[in-house]
Design an enzyme around this catalytic site. Structure first.
Site, mmCIF file in Angstrom:
data_model
loop_
_atom_site.group_PDB
_atom_site.id
_atom_site.type_symbol
_atom_site.label_atom_id
_atom_site.label_comp_id
_atom_site.label_asym_id
_atom_site.label_seq_id
_atom_site.Cartn_x
_atom_site.Cartn_y
_atom_site.Cartn_z
ATOM 1 N N ASP A 1 106.294 33.229 12.897
ATOM 2 C CA ASP A 1 105.807 34.159 13.845
ATOM 3 C C ASP A 1 106.846 34.049 15.070
ATOM 4 O O ASP A 1 107.412 35.025 15.567
ATOM 5 C CB ASP A 1 104.546 33.690 14.404
ATOM 6 C CG ASP A 1 103.306 34.303 13.620
ATOM 7 O OD1 ASP A 1 103.566 35.277 12.628
ATOM 8 O OD2 ASP A 1 102.279 33.993 13.753
ATOM 9 N N GLU B 1 105.851 32.593 24.400
ATOM 10 C CA GLU B 1 104.767 33.466 24.076
ATOM 11 C C GLU B 1 103.578 32.497 24.058
ATOM 12 O O GLU B 1 103.525 31.604 23.542
ATOM 13 C CB GLU B 1 104.991 33.894 22.507
ATOM 14 C CG GLU B 1 103.980 34.745 21.708
ATOM 15 C CD GLU B 1 102.939 34.004 21.047
ATOM 16 O OE1 GLU B 1 101.716 34.349 21.020
ATOM 17 O OE2 GLU B 1 103.102 32.934 20.392
ATOM 18 N N ASP C 1 108.380 28.586 13.861
ATOM 19 C CA ASP C 1 107.879 29.009 12.538
ATOM 20 C C ASP C 1 108.086 30.588 12.168
ATOM 21 O O ASP C 1 108.989 31.075 13.007
ATOM 22 C CB ASP C 1 106.368 28.759 12.800
ATOM 23 C CG ASP C 1 105.598 29.679 13.714
ATOM 24 O OD1 ASP C 1 106.390 30.433 14.522
ATOM 25 O OD2 ASP C 1 104.451 29.219 14.113
ATOM 26 N N ASP D 1 108.097 29.494 19.183
ATOM 27 C CA ASP D 1 107.748 28.291 18.023
ATOM 28 C C ASP D 1 108.794 28.443 17.222
ATOM 29 O O ASP D 1 109.246 29.214 16.552
ATOM 30 C CB ASP D 1 106.407 28.573 17.617
ATOM 31 C CG ASP D 1 105.196 28.450 18.615
ATOM 32 O OD1 ASP D 1 105.655 27.727 19.639
ATOM 33 O OD2 ASP D 1 104.163 29.036 18.275
#
Length: 636
Positions: free
Chosen positions: A504, A427, A502, A500
């Protein structure tokens, strides 16, 4: 139930011996599928299946299963008890015969069981062979008997240990760590299977207890598979209130169907034969699909929902949003494949088609309000299908990849051999740039996506195909979707989601997995989908750098190197790493960590995706509340 026993207790003469037990420990995978978690839990199912067969014969209504603190299993039923008399063929007690000789059991003799769910081709003798120890207790003839075994070999004779005022069988065993890669049972896996069994056999009580954690559940459903559909749709929005249900019999085959339409866009049809989950379908599923399509088209024509100029609705149209449980019970099921997941009896197709068509035709006539909403949903699905077809035609005329306006396009690899190739879905521009520069161009491709993809749980296929990111993935993978999906056209052996570490990134992973589950499920079933595991931290001490992938690993490292004179960098995004670091930590096959995504249970997966990605907020909030304690690496 199809049952000729009428509650009669079977005898020693009805236990037929087929073959010996010797090959089991040498090739356990041939008998239980694997020596991993799936094979481990199959041992429990084999023992419980025998108790369920007693319930089908009308001589058992309660089954207790518990996991003890040493990871041994005990299964207790109140059935008729394994016969204790000397077996005429072996000269040993029937208990010992059943537990030490492969394929020795009442279900191999037509007179003992008319319908058998546990005929997996293995049986309790295989459980005995693959267990460190096994103890069987039998209550029968007013006595209680016991015999002990070690790795399939008797270590005691069958002996009377007391009086008994009831009947039943209790089997305790501990899987052999010399055989299995893992010997720790998963409560959730057993819980799901036994809930399923209780749904499929209305009235039976299954009690599951985990004495390691003091967890206990009871499964008892008088509504049977009608309750099953209600359970499956509890987080969905049905478009008609009543659950369609019938049970019929033809030529000694019992057909039971329960179904309900929801406002979702995916179909969820689960089929069973003699309580066995036929994940690959078979003749009973073919008969059901044909009957459903014909009944709805006939009804639509008769009441003018479909005009003369309209084409017939297709199978995918009439199954959109359908949750259905189809259960057949028959005398001699024929299964295709080693794992027995596809029913092959040709006569069942016609039986199911005839019974289901007649019932659905009557139901639609008698329930015009439900008939109207079902027809309207199917017609809307047909319109969406046609729109999607036109969109695909347009896409074929011009390369989808050339028309994508993403900042980064697919960076393909040089290798053509699918077994060697892999594509990373990343992404954003920053991560995409690092991945493209850091990869091995020979066999690694990179497909960057812009932001979060569409939540396909809330969109029909025609709307989904308007998404540039989704079109990019479809084109890159080469398989197509829906009815046109062809796994043989897959361009990459591994599809690796690299996001990632995290919140998101987790959301993007869930969106991508929802897409794969709903439209490319075969890739999950075949093990083509992976999740990359980028490091969470970089720990630097002097000139030495360490990449750490979990908080536990971080604590262990700090203890090892000393808790002074070091620096820690917390990676929140892949873009924070340069190409060399991304290669070394996340993309290099020699050093990286990949998680393979698989579907052990399609119904459990459907429930999770519906809860997380569907419209209803309350079930999602409850799911989060229950699972919050398991969340790791939460960014706040």
């Amino acid at each position: 139930m199809v049952n000729e026993n009428n509650g009669r207790i079977y005898t020693a003469e009805e236990i037929q011996v087929l073959t010996g037990l010797e090959p089991v420990r040498k090739r356990p995978g041939m008998y239980i599928g694997s020596t991993g978690e799936r094979g481990l839990h199959q041992l429990v199912y084999e023992v419980v299946d025998n108790s369920v067969d007693e319930a089908l014969a009308g001589v058992c209504d309660t089954i207790k299963v518990w996991i003890d603190k040493d990871n041994s299993i005990t299964v207790e039923d109140n059935g008729s008890g394994i016969p204790v008399e000397i077996h005429p063929q072996t000269g040993k007690s029937t208990v010992e015969t059943v537990l030490t000789i492969l394929h020795a059991g009442g279900k191999f003799n037509n007179s003992a069981y008319k319908v058998s769910g546990g005929l997996h081709g293995v049986g309790v003798s295989v459980v005995n062979a693959l267990s460190e120890w096994l103890i069987v207790k039998v209550k029968r003839n007013g006595k209680e008997y016991m015999q002990k075994f070690k790795r399939g070999v008797p270590v005691t004779e069958l002996e009377i240990i007391g009086e008994a005022d009831s009947t039943g069988t209790t089997i305790s065993f501990k899987p052999d760590k010399e055989i299995f890669d893992v010997v720790e049972f998963d409560y959730k896996t057993l819980e799901f299977r036994f809930r399923e069994m209780a749904f499929l056999n209305k009235g039976i009580l299954i009690i599951l207890e985990d004495r390691r954690t003091n967890t206990k559940n009871k499964f008892h459903y008088e509504g049977g598979i009608k309750s099953f559909v209600e359970y499956m749709n509890k987080n969905k929005n049905p478009i008609h209130k009543d659950i369609i249900y019938f049970e019929g019999e033809k030529d000694n085959t019992v057909v039971e169907l329960s179904m309900q339409y929801t406002d979702s866009y995916s179909e969820n049809i689960y089929t069973f034969a003699n309580n066995i989950n036929t994940q690959e379908g078979g003749t009973h599923l073919s008969g059901f699909r044909t009957a459903l399509t014909r009944a709805i088209n006939d009804y639509g024509r008769k009441y003018n929902y479909l005009k003369e100029k309209d084409e017939n609705l297709q199978g995918e149209d009439v199954r959109e949003g359908l949750t259905a449980i189809l259960s057949v019970k028959l005398f001699e099921p024929q299964f295709e494949g080693q794992t027995k997941t596809k029913l092959g009896n040709n006569e069942v197709r016609g039986i199911v088609e005839s019974l289901v068509y007649d019932y659905l035709t009557t139901y639609l006539e008698e329930n015009p309000k439900s008939g109207k909403v079902i027809l309207e949903k199917a017609i809307n699905a047909a319109r969406a299908r046609e729109a999607a077809r036109k969109a695909r035609e347009i896409s074929r005329k011009r390369s989808i990849l050339d028309s994508i306006t993403l900042p980064g396009k697919l960076a393909d690899c040089q290798e053509d051999n699918v077994e060697l190739t892999e594509v990373f879905i990343v992404e954003g521009d920053s991560a995409g740039g690092s991945a493209k520069q850091g990869r091995d161009r020979k066999y690694q491709a990179v497909l960057p996506l812009r932001g979060k993809i569409m939540n396909v749980e809330k969109a029909r296929i025609d709307k989904m195909l308007e998404s540039e990111e989704i079109k990019a993935m479809i084109a890159a993978f080469g398989t197509g979707i829906g009815n046109e999906f062809d796994v043989e056209k897959l361009r990459y052996g591994k599809i690796i989601i690299m996001t990632d570490a995290d919140v998101d990134g987790s959301h993007i992973r869930t969106l991508l997995l929802t897409f794969f589950y709903r439209y490319m499920r075969k890739l999950l079933e075949n093990g083509n989908i992976y999740i990359a595991q980028p490091p969470l931290y970089k720990v630097t001490k002097g000139k030495t750098e360490h990449y750490v992938y979990s908080d536990k690993e971080l604590d262990e490292l700090l203890e090892k190197i000393g808790r002074s004179n070091y620096t820690i960098q917390r990676y929140k995004g892949l873009g924070e790493m340069n190409p060399e670091q991304l290669w070394e930590t996340t993309m290099d096959p020699e050093k990286r960590i990949l998680l393979k995504v698989s579907i052990e249970d399609a119904m459990a997966a459907d429930e999770i995706f519906t809860t997380l990605m569907g419209d209803r907020v309350r079930p999602r909030r409850e799911f989060i509340r229950k699972n919050a304690k398991m969340v790791k690496n939460l960014d706040i």
